[in-house]
Scaffold this motif. Sequence first.
Motif, short mmCIF file in Angstrom:
data_model
loop_
_atom_site.label_atom_id
_atom_site.label_comp_id
_atom_site.label_asym_id
_atom_site.label_seq_id
_atom_site.Cartn_x
_atom_site.Cartn_y
_atom_site.Cartn_z
N PRO A 143 0.88 -1.78 -0.29
CA PRO A 143 -0.08 0.04 -0.38
C PRO A 143 0.89 1.32 0.18
N THR A 144 2.28 1.19 0.80
CA THR A 144 2.68 2.60 0.79
C THR A 144 3.40 2.57 -1.18
N LEU A 145 3.56 2.19 -1.17
CA LEU A 145 4.16 2.44 -3.28
C LEU A 145 2.67 2.98 -3.35
N VAL A 146 1.93 2.01 -3.47
CA VAL A 146 0.11 2.39 -4.22
C VAL A 146 0.20 3.75 -3.67
N SER A 147 0.27 4.08 -2.85
CA SER A 147 0.16 5.54 -1.90
C SER A 147 0.93 6.75 -3.23
N PHE A 148 2.02 6.26 -3.08
CA PHE A 148 3.14 7.35 -3.46
C PHE A 148 2.71 6.85 -5.22
N GLY A 149 1.19 6.64 -5.71
CA GLY A 149 1.37 6.33 -7.33
C GLY A 149 1.84 4.98 -7.87
N GLY A 150 2.75 3.96 -7.69
CA GLY A 150 3.44 3.31 -8.14
C GLY A 150 2.31 2.04 -8.07
N GLY A 151 2.93 1.05 -8.10
CA GLY A 151 2.02 -0.49 -7.81
C GLY A 151 1.84 -0.91 -9.37
N ALA A 152 0.71 -2.53 -9.51
CA ALA A 152 0.87 -3.09 -10.18
C ALA A 152 0.19 -2.38 -11.36
N LYS A 153 0.21 -2.06 -12.60
CA LYS A 153 -0.21 -1.55 -13.25
C LYS A 153 -1.15 -2.33 -14.66
N ASP A 154 -0.43 -3.35 -15.05
CA ASP A 154 -1.03 -4.01 -16.36
C ASP A 154 -0.07 -5.24 -16.15
N LEU A 155 -0.71 -6.58 -17.21
CA LEU A 155 0.02 -7.61 -17.34
C LEU A 155 -0.04 -7.60 -18.62
N ASP A 156 1.15 -8.22 -19.06
CA ASP A 156 1.83 -8.79 -20.46
C ASP A 156 1.94 -10.05 -20.01
N VAL A 157 0.63 -11.36 -20.64
CA VAL A 157 0.93 -12.72 -20.24
C VAL A 157 1.55 -13.19 -22.12
N GLN A 158 2.32 -14.18 -21.94
CA GLN A 158 2.56 -14.98 -22.99
C GLN A 158 2.68 -16.13 -23.04
N ILE A 159 3.06 -17.07 -24.13
CA ILE A 159 3.09 -18.45 -24.77
C ILE A 159 4.51 -18.76 -25.18
N ILE A 160 5.14 -19.34 -24.14
CA ILE A 160 7.14 -20.01 -24.11
C ILE A 160 6.75 -21.40 -25.12
N ASP A 161 7.25 -21.53 -26.08
CA ASP A 161 7.92 -22.80 -26.05
C ASP A 161 9.06 -23.41 -25.53
N GLY A 162 8.30 -24.67 -24.85
CA GLY A 162 9.95 -24.99 -24.06
C GLY A 162 9.99 -26.02 -24.74
N GLU A 163 11.28 -26.96 -24.32
CA GLU A 163 11.26 -28.47 -24.86
C GLU A 163 10.30 -29.28 -24.65
N SER A 164 8.98 -29.26 -23.61
CA SER A 164 8.65 -29.75 -23.34
C SER A 164 6.96 -29.70 -23.00
N GLU A 165 6.74 -28.66 -23.49
CA GLU A 165 5.10 -28.28 -23.27
C GLU A 165 4.98 -26.18 -23.75
N LYS A 166 4.07 -25.91 -24.06
CA LYS A 166 3.92 -24.88 -23.63
C LYS A 166 3.49 -24.16 -22.68
N MET A 167 4.63 -22.85 -22.04
CA MET A 167 3.99 -22.35 -20.64
C MET A 167 3.90 -20.90 -20.70
N VAL A 168 2.40 -21.23 -19.63
CA VAL A 168 2.00 -19.96 -19.70
C VAL A 168 3.11 -18.62 -18.72
N VAL A 169 3.57 -17.44 -19.47
CA VAL A 169 4.15 -17.05 -18.87
C VAL A 169 3.00 -15.28 -17.97
N ALA A 170 2.91 -14.94 -16.76
CA ALA A 170 2.20 -13.90 -16.94
C ALA A 170 3.07 -12.79 -16.70
#
Length: 422
Positions: A143-170
Amino acid sequence: MTSRISGFYKKSPEERLELISQHLNLSDEEKELMLGHSGFTVAQADRLVENVVGYLPVPLGIAVNFQVNGKDVFVPMATEEPSVIAAASNAAKQNIGGFFTSYSGSIMRGQIQVIGVKDPYGALARIYENKEAILEQCNEQDPTLVSFGGGAKDLDVQIIDGESEKMVVAHLLVDTKDAMGANAVNTMAEAVSPFIEKITGGKVVLRILSNLADQRIVRARGVFENPFKGDRDALENFIRAYELAEADPYRAATHNKGIMNGISAVVLATGNDTRAVEAGAHAYASVTGRYRSLTRWEINADDSITGTIELPMPVGLIGGATQSHPVAKLATKILDVETAEELAGIIASTGLAQNFAGLRALAGEGIQQGHMKLHARNMAVMAGAHDDEVDNVVKLAANQGKISYDNIRQIVLSLQENGGSH
């Protein structure tokens, strides 16, 4: 205040500190701390890291002649390598009108890796559908970071092709403001991971910040005098040396290492994370799929040279050794910066100046001539010279025009065999 002090390098450490003190109103206690007469102790070291048995002092110098965004600054640099601070200061002296910087913002990424997902693209969509809930849960952690105008602002979700499977990376995109932000981002990533598992039906493995801070980019620009005095071939060689770094990773590695000589020295002096900055810089140099130069150089119509640099700069003024290490805290006072953006701009400008100095030497007399002169004092000590002999040994070697360890060793032996000072 002006950072252009004539003959600064000729003065004693005490005289240099007194000049800096006059500009920045350092207290007697701060001057004693800077000179090593008081301050950092084994007890303080023991609070910073584990298994402490002592501490390793690193020389702290001041690069002069820098003006960044219209403000003269003294740049503290912590490094063991001779010629780095002198080269940065000299390059800044040849800068015309100062350095100018821009900053993309203070966004850091936190990665949450999800494996064992049966429908990875469906899971990607569900994460985005729950974005607001995810961000809210993240921001509850700081909450302190948020009070200064910071904090989590958005998401970027990616699909990564691993050697054994597709991974979801948020990717959590977190505005860390004037902190580097690793602890805040990691805390958020760990806290929200159970919710991510519920949404995706998978298993979270990694939950950690990325040091490729590609949304925390600093850029710096500077125009430099032509250092070659009408020698067009040397000026062209300057550009050709840069072009090789842009085209060839073997040269780019050394080219960028020279840039980091300056950048890492300021990062270390201010108590920031040198490894994070270095990892991010080298990763950013590779984002096109080929490792390239972090700088660009262009010849202007009047034969002046414009340089630009662009790289991630995850540094802060809050938290970590920046606040807990007394000398690092004093270094930030010397810089007279109030925001991470100001600090990032000065660091990037130092890297640009360092690169100008390196390319200038390569296009002219070569790296070793200037470097070895400044390294001569170290070689004299290595060769067994006593404190009151070092300056004389260096002078004799310079007069002979042969600055090498073997020659310096012979000079030291000759002086001491003939009753030189002890």
